[in-house]
Design an enzyme around this catalytic site. Structure first.
Site, PDB file in Angstrom:
ATOM      1  N   GLY A 199       0.718  -1.274   0.244  1.00 30.20           N
ATOM      2  CA  GLY A 199       0.320   0.269   0.155  1.00 30.20           C
ATOM      3  C   GLY A 199       0.567   1.720   0.067  1.00 30.20           C
ATOM      4  O   GLY A 199       0.576   2.350   0.195  1.00 30.20           O
ATOM      5  N   ASP A 327      11.546   4.317  -5.700  1.00 27.45           N
ATOM      6  CA  ASP A 327      10.954   3.260  -5.450  1.00 27.45           C
ATOM      7  C   ASP A 327      11.164   2.105  -5.165  1.00 27.45           C
ATOM      8  O   ASP A 327      11.295   0.380  -5.966  1.00 27.45           O
ATOM      9  CB  ASP A 327      10.129   2.908  -6.604  1.00 27.45           C
ATOM     10  CG  ASP A 327       8.661   1.801  -6.306  1.00 27.45           C
ATOM     11  OD1 ASP A 327       8.400   1.638  -5.422  1.00 27.45           O
ATOM     12  OD2 ASP A 327       8.697   0.702  -6.885  1.00 27.45           O
ATOM     13  N   VAL A 567       2.635  -6.491 -12.292  1.00 27.56           N
ATOM     14  CA  VAL A 567       3.235  -5.356 -12.422  1.00 27.56           C
ATOM     15  C   VAL A 567       4.173  -5.060 -13.482  1.00 27.56           C
ATOM     16  O   VAL A 567       3.765  -3.832 -13.825  1.00 27.56           O
ATOM     17  CB  VAL A 567       4.282  -4.431 -11.570  1.00 27.56           C
ATOM     18  CG1 VAL A 567       5.563  -5.068 -11.402  1.00 27.56           C
ATOM     19  CG2 VAL A 567       4.199  -3.397 -11.317  1.00 27.56           C
TER      20      VAL A 567
END
Length: 713
Positions: A199, A327, A567
């Protein structure tokens, strides 16, 4: 004063009563799957995610070896009912093979014959997909005592009875189901089940939680980032962490989620976790880093953190990416090993996170031992050999330069969740490697919303242009490999190049083999010593999961889940097809020497034709649509409106012909039950129409490229 004293005494008595009534922790199991069994790690069974507590994914079985692996054949297979990414590692105990599939479903098979013993569907609402970063995937179950544990995409931890799959208990783990999901496999030790969540692209605050294995009562919870200082801090670790944050970081949760790596260290009775990125990615959007370079930026994000397994108390941490704006999660698998370093035997942590460095730490203290770059990188110019701190390239601080920046490794990481393996026999670590960049542009005037990613990145500005030369260059620069790395010498031993990235996890065996599935629809066996390819099987679908092995009645089996997704299929747009046209045929495949089972013929790829309506939107409207699409749509439907195999490619959608149809889906939630929720919390009907006009433009651009022979996807 007297009344105050009476009130205080009454309150104290209530607290003491509450403590006295708190449920006692259950004793660890002595039957079924026990701590001793997991620690012993008998090669005949595969009892936990990485086979042993050290997460080495090394099997001592030797029946299948370099001498006979060419005789390996399919023993049995099982078609799955979820055509999404399959990421689970099967577990095997007492002749039963347990898997999870997408949507957190659980299946139990006779491990020898493939007969289904039972199935369990937690009935995850399909609308959960709207808050799941990276597909409706699940990485596996945990076994302990007489229970099977699965964490569901919508944030629950479920205990099933091994005998029949019936529910023993189900507990909600996440604080809310609007920002948190769970895709990782639970771990077990000392009577507890450990689990975190995902999340960190939404509004989540990372944590690791421990639950009583028998009752499901929460034992403790360690947060990985501090909350609102006005509410006080849960412990000294959170107070220390708060000093490394600026701005009102808690308003977006902070990130740092424990979405995959959880390793129990029995030598030090501690749990090691890898933490995710800080939120938002762009630190300039909410000033979370402040000005200048931070000594430790935003603890405990992008770090390894060790906590006491019994109490959850902080023990140590090491932040691998101090100013994470790219990220660079540290959620890649954490491996424990006993190695001879400088003539001294040490119990060490081995880690290859997204950022491109391979790290070694002392497991007891977290003391930095060594780190080396094992892939190309441009975000860092080197690492301090004493502290392990990376030197950050000033140009990589895109929010400060105001310029576009293509970061290497990209957000997919040089190594992500796909498990690596370590062979004590060769001393090598076998890493699924990704070689790809990722473009970053800081979003101007970013404002949080109630739905969608909160990364503060301008995805419209970095979308792949309809330029065949640019696309060809990007495709050529996006590859992958299987890399064998010597962690003591800190150098590469060998590598097997792959056409593209996002290949499966690895398994090393005492038979001198390394097994790995690929994005090019193969399941391969290599020599662990030199990487020579010894065997291959056509899987008919990309493989991203890691294989495992077990033995029954003296016969060794190798099992792997096939099913392209995750992803890389969703977000990268045209780059999702770099290994070839992606397709998902989800199956469990089980092999043995002399296996004779056959798969049905693979279906042919359907031919699709771009047939968009003409562009009628204004330049301003289309530009606005590109901005809205980049922020709210691209994560599922692909960069520049080019989707992978799982979610609809909007360039081909018949709804492009109807503004009302697009509004009914995007604003009114007509496809809510299919996972496409309403975005009316953030978007208007005009926004939806602007997105339609943008996708029409993109479809027409790619149709023109097709006519030129440049392709569209």
């Amino acid at each position: 004063m007297k009344n105050w004293s009476l009130a205080a005494a009454a309150a104290l008595s209530m607290v003491l009563a509450a403590c006295n009534n708190a449920p006692e922790a259950s004793d660890a199991p002595t039957e079924g799957v026990t701590d001793a069994m997991i620690a012993a790690a008998d090669g005949n069974e595969w009892l936990t995610y990485g086979r042993d507590y050290g997460e080495q994914r090394f099997s001592p079985l030797t029946q299948i070896s370099g001498d006979n692996v060419g005789q390996l054949g399919l023993a049995w297979f099982a078609d799955l009912d979820t055509a999404r990414g399959q990421e689970a590692t099967p577990l095997m105990h007492d002749g039963v093979l347990y898997i999870t599939t997408a949507w957190s479903k659980v299946m139990a098979f006779d491990a020898k014959t493939g007969t289904v013993k039972w199935t369990y569907d937690p009935e995850v609402p399909r609308s959960t997909l709207a808050v799941a970063c990276c597909d409706a995937v699940n990485r596996g179950v945990a076994l302990y005592g007489d229970k099977v544990y699965v964490a569901t995409l919508d944030g629950d931890l479920v205990a099933l009875n091994q005998s029949d799959g019936s529910v023993a208990w189900r507990k909600q783990v996440v604080p809310d189901k609007d920002n948190y999901t769970i895709t990782g496999a639970p771990r077990v030790a000392h009577g507890k089940v450990f689990i975190g969540s995902g999340g960190a692209e939404y509004k989540a605050r990372g944590f690791l939680a421990a639950y009583d294995w028998k009752t499901g009562e929460e034992a403790w919870r360690f947060h990985t980032v501090p909350g609102n200082p006005a509410d006080g801090f849960e412990n000294d670790a959170m107070k220390t962490a708060a000093d490394t944050w600026k701005g009102n970081w808690w308003e977006l949760g902070g990130g740092g989620t424990v979405w995959d790596s959880i390793t129990y260290d029995p030598v030090n009775n501690q749990v090691l976790v890898g933490t995710g990125n800080a939120e938002p990615w762009n630190p300039g959007a909410n000033g979370r880093l402040g000005s200048g370079e931070a000594a430790e930026g935003n603890l405990y994000t992008s770090s390894i953190v060790a906590v006491d397994a019994d109490t959850g108390a902080y023990k140590w941490h090491f932040q691998e990416t101090p100013e994470d704006r790219w990220d660079y999660d540290s959620n890649a698998q954490i491996t424990l090993a006993d190695l001879t370093i400088g003539g001294e035997q040490k119990h060490v942590v081995l880690h290859a996170p997204k950022n491109g460095y391979f790290y070694m730490f002392d497991a007891a203290t977290g003391k930095f031992i060594d780190a080396k770059a094992w892939t190309d990188m441009n975000w860092s110019t080197g690492i301090d050999p004493a502290t392990g701190r990376p030197a950050i390239n000033p140009e990589a601080r895109y929010e400060q330069t105001g310029k576009p920046w293509v970061n290497v490794p990209g957000a997919g990481g040089s190594h992500s969740w796909q498990a690596m393996s370590f062979s004590p026999a060769t001393g090598l670590v076998y890493i699924p490697a990704n070689f790809a960049g990722f473009p970053f542009v800081a979003k101007k005037d970013f404002k949080p919303s109630d739905i969608g990613f909160q990364t503060a990145i301008d995805s419209a500005a970095t979308a792949m242009p309809a330029d065949e030369n640019v696309r060809a260059g990007a495709m050529a620069g996006t590859t992958g490999a299987l890399v064998a790395w010597d962690p003591v010498a800190q150098k590469e031993a060998w590598r097997v190049p792959y056409k593209g990235p996002w290949n499966g996890g690895t398994l090393a065996t005492a038979g001198g083999l390394v097994f790995q599935g690929t994005a090019t629809e193969e399941f391969n066996a290599y020599s662990a010593a030199d990487g020579k390819k010894l065997w291959s099987f056509p899987t008919q679908s990309g493989v991203i999961a890691a294989p495992m092995t077990y033995a029954i009645d003296g016969e060794q089996y190798v099992a792997v889940l096939a099913g392209w997704g995750g992803v890389w299929d969703i977000a990268p747009g045209i780059l999702s097809s770099v290994s070839g046209p992606p397709r998902n045929i989800s199956r469990l495949l089980v092999f043995k020497i002399g296996g004779t089972a056959k798969l049905p013929d693979a279906p042919k790829f359907p031919k699709r034709v771009l047939d968009p309506p003409p562009v009628t939107g204004t330049e301003a409207q289309i530009a606005h649509g590109a901005d809205v699409y980049g922020r709210y749509c691209s994560v599922c439907h692909g960069d520049a409106a080019v989707a992978g195999a799982l979610n609809p490619d909007l360039r081909y959608s018949a709804t492009l012909n109807s503004p009302d149809a697009v509004k009914a889906i995007v604003i009114d939630g007509a496809l809510h039950d299919n996972g496409m929720v309403s975005f009316k919390a953030a978007l208007s009907a005009d926004d939806a129409e602007a997105v339609r006009q943008y996708v029409i433009k993109r479809s027409n651009e790619d149709k023109a490229l097709e006519k030129k022979g440049g392709g569209s996807s």
